[in-house]
Motif scaffolding. Structure first.
Motif, PDB file in Angstrom:
ATOM      1  N   ARG A   1      -5.831   3.390  -8.478  1.00 11.41           N
ATOM      2  CA  ARG A   1      -5.569   2.362  -7.473  1.00 11.41           C
ATOM      3  C   ARG A   1      -5.842   2.855  -6.045  1.00 11.41           C
ATOM      4  N   LEU A   2      -6.514   4.010  -5.931  1.00  6.26           N
ATOM      5  CA  LEU A   2      -6.883   4.502  -4.605  1.00  6.26           C
ATOM      6  C   LEU A   2      -7.849   3.542  -3.933  1.00  6.26           C
ATOM      7  N   VAL A   3      -7.651   3.322  -2.652  1.00  8.23           N
ATOM      8  CA  VAL A   3      -8.502   2.449  -1.857  1.00  8.23           C
ATOM      9  C   VAL A   3      -9.402   3.279  -0.944  1.00  8.23           C
ATOM     10  N   MET A   4      -8.829   4.301  -0.287  1.00 14.95           N
ATOM     11  CA  MET A   4      -9.563   5.077   0.712  1.00 14.95           C
ATOM     12  C   MET A   4      -9.013   6.484   0.766  1.00 14.95           C
TER      13      MET A   4
ATOM     14  N   ASN B   1     -13.029   3.936 -11.022  1.00 13.67           N
ATOM     15  CA  ASN B   1     -12.346   3.359  -9.862  1.00 13.67           C
ATOM     16  C   ASN B   1     -12.399   4.290  -8.656  1.00 13.67           C
TER      17      ASN B   1
ATOM     18  N   PHE C   1       0.827  -1.203   0.000  1.00 20.92           N
ATOM     19  CA  PHE C   1       0.000   0.000   0.000  1.00 20.92           C
ATOM     20  C   PHE C   1       0.861   1.252   0.000  1.00 20.92           C
TER      21      PHE C   1
ATOM     22  N   THR D   1       2.447   4.480  -8.707  1.00 18.96           N
ATOM     23  CA  THR D   1       1.049   4.106  -8.894  1.00 18.96           C
ATOM     24  C   THR D   1       0.238   5.327  -9.317  1.00 18.96           C
TER      25      THR D   1
ATOM     26  N   ALA E   1      -3.563   3.977  -1.200  1.00 17.59           N
ATOM     27  CA  ALA E   1      -3.681   3.368  -2.531  1.00 17.59           C
ATOM     28  C   ALA E   1      -2.904   2.059  -2.558  1.00 17.59           C
ATOM     29  N   LEU E   2      -3.233   1.217  -3.522  1.00 13.22           N
ATOM     30  CA  LEU E   2      -2.445   0.026  -3.744  1.00 13.22           C
ATOM     31  C   LEU E   2      -1.124   0.411  -4.379  1.00 13.22           C
TER      32      LEU E   2
ATOM     33  N   PRO F   1     -12.523   5.529  -4.917  1.00 12.19           N
ATOM     34  CA  PRO F   1     -12.174   4.896  -3.646  1.00 12.19           C
ATOM     35  C   PRO F   1     -13.309   5.009  -2.641  1.00 12.19           C
TER      36      PRO F   1
ATOM     37  N   TYR G   1       0.579   4.973   1.644  1.00  8.64           N
ATOM     38  CA  TYR G   1      -0.129   5.781   2.636  1.00  8.64           C
ATOM     39  C   TYR G   1       0.322   7.227   2.470  1.00  8.64           C
TER      40      TYR G   1
END
Length: 116
Positions: free
Chosen positions: A58-61, A87, A19, A54, A111-112, A89, A21
């Motif tokens: 590829r963002l997650v949160m 995509n 990840f 990245t 993000a991943l 998040p 951060y």
């Protein structure tokens, strides 16, 4: 682990365990309105994601803090112009007092990281 722009108190971003951060970021120009501050912060996020290898797809949160929740729709206008609509998040937005004079919005992201 890779630290991006490490300082004595924090790193702007850290790549660890698959990840990326990104620390809470504020606008570089504090005299701007919420939309401009948001746009500036999102551009910074793009830069840190690129430094980590990245991108925003590829963002997650993301966590967003606003000094005034009444500016939510204005911030969202800048957000929606930037976010990858295929995509998006997970996201949380709250009203909060922010450190630093003139900060109207702060955003952090996860993000991943790129796969090996």
């Amino acid at each position: 682990m890779k630290r991006i722009e490490p300082g004595s108190r924090l790193s702007k971003a850290v790549v660890a365990n698959g990840f990326v951060y990104i620390s809470g970021l504020t606008a570089r120009e504090k005299v701007q309105d919420v939309a401009a501050q948001t746009t500036d912060i999102l551009a910074q996020i793009d830069g840190y994601l690129a430094a980590a290898g990245t991108d925003k797809s590829r963002l997650v949160m993301c966590n967003i803090w606003l000094v005034d929740i009444g500016t939510f729709n204005t911030m969202n206008g800048a957000w929606e112009a930037w976010v990858d609509p295929k995509n998006p998040p997970a996201r949380a937005t709250v009203e909060s007092r922010l450190g630093g004079q003139g900060n109207l919005v702060e955003i952090s992201a996860i993000a991943l990281a790129p796969t090996a």
